[in-house]
Design an enzyme around this catalytic site. Structure first.
Site, PDB file in Angstrom:
ATOM      1  CG  ASP A   1      -2.051  -1.018   1.292  1.00  0.00           C
ATOM      2  OD1 ASP A   1      -2.015  -2.086   0.283  1.00  0.00           O
ATOM      3  OD2 ASP A   1      -2.705  -1.169   2.066  1.00  0.00           O
TER       4      ASP A   1
ATOM      5  CG  ASP B   1      -6.647  -0.133   1.275  1.00  0.00           C
ATOM      6  OD1 ASP B   1      -6.873  -1.244   1.702  1.00  0.00           O
ATOM      7  OD2 ASP B   1      -7.022   0.896   1.952  1.00  0.00           O
TER       8      ASP B   1
ATOM      9  CG  HIS C   1     -11.417   0.684   0.227  1.00  0.00           C
ATOM     10  ND1 HIS C   1     -11.588  -0.423   0.713  1.00  0.00           N
ATOM     11  CD2 HIS C   1     -10.540   1.331   0.980  1.00  0.00           C
ATOM     12  CE1 HIS C   1     -10.547  -0.649   1.895  1.00  0.00           C
ATOM     13  NE2 HIS C   1      -9.935   0.455   1.984  1.00  0.00           N
TER      14      HIS C   1
ATOM     15  CG  HIS D   1     -15.084  -0.290   1.686  1.00  0.00           C
ATOM     16  ND1 HIS D   1     -14.429  -0.376   2.709  1.00  0.00           N
ATOM     17  CD2 HIS D   1     -14.941  -1.678   1.065  1.00  0.00           C
ATOM     18  CE1 HIS D   1     -13.922  -1.583   2.999  1.00  0.00           C
ATOM     19  NE2 HIS D   1     -14.521  -2.453   1.812  1.00  0.00           N
TER      20      HIS D   1
ATOM     21  CG  HIS E   1      -8.627   4.892   2.869  1.00  0.00           C
ATOM     22  ND1 HIS E   1      -9.581   4.572   4.032  1.00  0.00           N
ATOM     23  CD2 HIS E   1      -8.339   3.668   2.676  1.00  0.00           C
ATOM     24  CE1 HIS E   1      -9.551   3.297   4.034  1.00  0.00           C
ATOM     25  NE2 HIS E   1      -8.642   2.692   3.437  1.00  0.00           N
TER      26      HIS E   1
ATOM     27  CE  LYS F   1      -3.794  -4.482   1.404  1.00  0.00           C
ATOM     28  NZ  LYS F   1      -4.815  -3.351   2.094  1.00  0.00           N
TER      29      LYS F   1
ATOM     30  CB  CYS G   1      -2.233  -3.085   5.147  1.00  0.00           C
ATOM     31  SG  CYS G   1      -3.829  -2.582   4.878  1.00  0.00           S
TER      32      CYS G   1
HETATM   33  C1  VGL Z   1      -4.904   0.529   5.730  1.00  0.00           C
HETATM   34  C2  VGL Z   1      -6.449   1.306   7.082  1.00  0.00           C
HETATM   35  C3  VGL Z   1      -7.292   1.014   6.142  1.00  0.00           C
HETATM   36  C4  VGL Z   1      -3.147   0.012   5.563  1.00  0.00           C
HETATM   37  C5  VGL Z   1      -5.930   0.272   4.832  1.00  0.00           C
HETATM   38  O1  VGL Z   1      -3.085   0.055   4.346  1.00  0.00           O
HETATM   39  O2  VGL Z   1      -2.856   0.010   6.547  1.00  0.00           O
HETATM   40  N1  VGL Z   1      -5.384   0.941   6.914  1.00  0.00           N
HETATM   41  N2  VGL Z   1      -6.997   0.649   4.934  1.00  0.00           N
HETATM   42 ZN    ZN Z   2      -8.471   0.763   3.370  1.00  0.00          ZN
END
Ligand code: VGL
Ligand code: ZN
Length: 199
Positions: free
Chosen positions: A10, A48, A50, A54, A83, A108, A153
């Site tokens: 990410d 990431d 969404h 979401h 996000h 994801k 993550c």
């Molecule tokens: C993440 C919170 C929500 C991450 C992703 O990449 O750590 N954290 N979505």
């Molecule tokens: Zn996320």
């Protein structure tokens, strides 16, 4: 010989300063991540990703604050600012991320009803992303993990990979934490307990 994979988690605009879920210093890891990518034959990226509605977004739960927790069918879920929405600039990789030989991008969190922190299993800890099958088919047994965020993550990717029998190492200097109420320390404690190598 042991075949190893570099998993870059990410490294996206929304997790860097100026992004919607900015991780302090998130951009600072990019040069080191790039250097490590150069030293790894096998690289996989996660992204990431969404839909705009979401269920992990506080905006979808009127009366619930950003960073509060709610109970979902699969367990507790932290509510995040919107996000990494599909197709937006925030969801794009940081412009300086340089790993052109990456073999695969695992997206994801694309199912509205369930969040996914780990690169291997969604937050119900049952729904696979396919990464585990990929690693086994490719006979990659060691995973080095870098990226964002350390306490979400990266953490759950490392813990799932370790639990599934892979050799796991997390490179601390190439990660940064969100650190909600001590989640960074909690992550270190959990890694120590599970024998996950933090270098
Ligand atoms: C993440 C919170 C929500 C991450 C992703 O990449 O750590 N954290 N979505
Ligand atoms: Zn996320």
């Amino acid at each position: 010989m042991k075949k190893s994979l570099l998993l870059i988690v990410d490294v996206q605009n929304d997790f860097c300063p100026g992004g919607n879920l900015a991780v302090k210093g998130g951009n600072e890891i990019v040069p080191l991540v790039n250097k490590m990518a150069k030293n790894h034959e096998h690289v996989v990226l996660t992204q990431d990703w969404h839909p705009a509605d979401h269920s992990s977004f506080a905006s979808q739960h009127p009366g619930h604050a950003v960073y509060s927790q709610i109970e979902m069918s699969y367990g507790p879920q932290t509510l995040w600012p919107d996000h990494c929405i599909v197709g937006t600039r925030g969801a794009e990789f940081h412009k300086d991320l340089d790993a052109p030989h990456a073999e695969m991008i695992i997206r994801k969190g694309f199912r509205k009803a369930i969040d996914s922190y780990s690169a291997m299993y969604e937050n119900d800890h049952k729904t696979p992303t396919g990464l585990e099958g990929y690693l086994r088919a490719r006979e990659l047994t060691k995973i080095t993990i870098v990226g964002l965020a350390f306490d979400y993550c990266v953490r759950y990717s490392a813990e799932d990979a370790q639990a599934r029998g892979f050799e796991v190492e997390v490179i601390e200097a190439a990660t940064r934490a969100i650190d909600l109420n001590g989640t960074a320390i909690e992550t270190k404690r959990s890694f120590a307990e599970r024998g996950i190598k933090l270098t």
